[in-house]
Enzyme design. Sequence first.
Site, PDB file in Angstrom:
ATOM      1  N   CYS A 362       0.944 -15.745  17.296  1.00 31.80           N
ATOM      2  CA  CYS A 362       0.044 -15.520  18.428  1.00 31.80           C
ATOM      3  C   CYS A 362      -0.832 -14.300  18.221  1.00 31.80           C
ATOM      4  CB  CYS A 362       0.869 -15.375  19.695  1.00 31.80           C
ATOM      5  SG  CYS A 362       1.802 -16.857  19.984  1.00 31.80           S
ATOM      6  N   TYR A 391       4.745  -8.318  -2.115  1.00 31.42           N
ATOM      7  CA  TYR A 391       4.334  -7.849  -0.792  1.00 31.42           C
ATOM      8  C   TYR A 391       4.142  -8.976   0.227  1.00 31.42           C
ATOM      9  CZ  TYR A 391       3.611  -3.757  -3.681  1.00 31.42           C
ATOM     10  OH  TYR A 391       3.803  -2.734  -4.580  1.00 31.42           O
TER      11      TYR A 391
HETATM   12  C1  LIG Z   1       3.899   0.745  -4.742  1.00 31.40           C
HETATM   13  C2  LIG Z   1       4.196   1.653  -5.850  1.00 31.40           C
HETATM   14  C3  LIG Z   1       4.224   1.170  -7.163  1.00 31.40           C
HETATM   15  C4  LIG Z   1       3.901  -0.242  -7.519  1.00 31.40           C
HETATM   16  O1  LIG Z   1       2.589  -0.586  -7.242  1.00 31.40           O
HETATM   17  P1  LIG Z   1       2.053  -2.019  -7.682  1.00 31.40           P
HETATM   18  O2  LIG Z   1       0.659  -2.034  -7.207  1.00 31.40           O
HETATM   19  O3  LIG Z   1       2.893  -3.019  -6.995  1.00 31.40           O
HETATM   20  O4  LIG Z   1       2.184  -2.087  -9.169  1.00 31.40           O
HETATM   21  C5  LIG Z   1       4.569   2.053  -8.152  1.00 31.40           C
HETATM   22  N1  LIG Z   1       4.872   3.338  -7.875  1.00 31.40           N
HETATM   23  C6  LIG Z   1       4.854   3.833  -6.636  1.00 31.40           C
HETATM   24  C7  LIG Z   1       5.213   5.223  -6.403  1.00 31.40           C
HETATM   25  C8  LIG Z   1       4.508   3.009  -5.579  1.00 31.40           C
HETATM   26  O5  LIG Z   1       4.481   3.509  -4.351  1.00 31.40           O
END
Ligand SMILES: *Cc1c(COP(=O)(O)O)cnc(C)c1O
Length: 432
Positions: A362, A391
């Site tokens: 919604c 994600y």
């Molecule tokens: C989210 C994150 C990643 C991974 O990022 P991707 O875009 O999924 O490769 C690596 N290191 C840190 C510290 C993050 O916060």
Amino acid sequence: MFVSENLGVNEKGNLTIGGTDTVELAGQYGTPLYVMDEQAVRKACRRFKSSIDKYYDGKGLACYASKAFTCLEMCRIVADEGMGLDAVSIGELYTAVKAGFDVTKIGFHGNNKTDEELEYAVDVKVGHIIVDNISELLRLERIAEEKGVRPDIMFRIKPGIDAHTHDFIKTGQIDSKFGFALETGEAFEAVKRAIECKNVNLMGLHCHIGSQIFDIEPFEEAGRVMLKFIAKIKNELGYEIKGLNLGGGFGIKYLNEHDPVPFETYMEKVSEVVKSTCSELGITQPYIFIEPGRSISAPAGITLYTVGARKEIPEIRTYISVDGGMADSPRYILYKSEYEAIVANKATEERTERVTIAGKCCESGDLIGENMPLQHAESGDIIAVCATGAYNYSMSSNYNRLQKPAVVFVNNGESRIAVKRETLDDIIRNDI
Ligand SMILES: *Cc1c(COP(=O)(O)O)cnc(C)c1O
């Protein structure tokens, strides 16, 4: 033909993932359904590992950023590939520990770790803790002293790099909630302080400049900036920083027009920069960590939905509504992320229409995407949304009290459940 290499079409004209018929998966497990291709995960892990071996003489570790997608089975697969792991909360850490992950290869992140989280990380003896700020350093020092231990730590540094990506997923610049700033001298002061702490061992520095980055230059620049800082620490404080974590954020292909740099090229270029900068600065080459998340899990996954209503608004748009939405696929409403969609049971047909795929929640913004090229979709068709392995499940919610979908792994034509679909009883489990 399709955006991810592991997708194909079988003799029935149905979309396949890792050789498994997606329409059959939808029939067997129900929809919405997250499907992960085990071989695609393994292949991505191996590419990171082998490029570190090849271009940086094996003196590094690729740590899977588990926030992209994690569950016990994912941890087991990643562990089996010899990878390290990043966890950013006690929940992610607990999952890895319960999966039997080698804790010495785990890095514990987070910009606001609680005492409970720090104590747990120390108790299970994680490989290192990436400290974000001074208050955390002091709390960790106290906890370590109480427990009579001396954990390895790294500092999260904002190197001041502006990677060309969406504002919400950009983290290396000064106005970010993550880490110590270099420009202001904050990071240097923090290093001095850490060296004086008896109960922590500052073994490395960390930076992560953002996510879904397509260029190599920002990574190279971050490497140079961090190495210069390591040299300054050596020259001015006589202290050697042994580890350098260059973060993750490698871009992946969500649409056919995306053209990410292969990890091998990234590793080759960045290794060159690290080696040459170290010799220029007269410092020892650090042990390197990288933290791929999305690039390991996103292309390995798809989400399957069943089409319900088809609503044509003349001259405006056609809505195709599916049986999931922002609860299982929150990236569109968060940052208008784009995906490729395919009618899985019509995978050989041309995509003749442009439609808006809508969820069942919604919120008007609850869309999978707008203006998406698609085969003519009718009620009962199965829609596959591609490259959703990162994600989506990890950011899923129970909005509208929807049950979270199951996660199924496919492997060379076989499938198995890794996470069960939530039941209605799960929905009220914690209600009193
Ligand atoms: C989210 C994150 C990643 C991974 O990022 P991707 O875009 O999924 O490769 C690596 N290191 C840190 C510290 C993050 O916060």
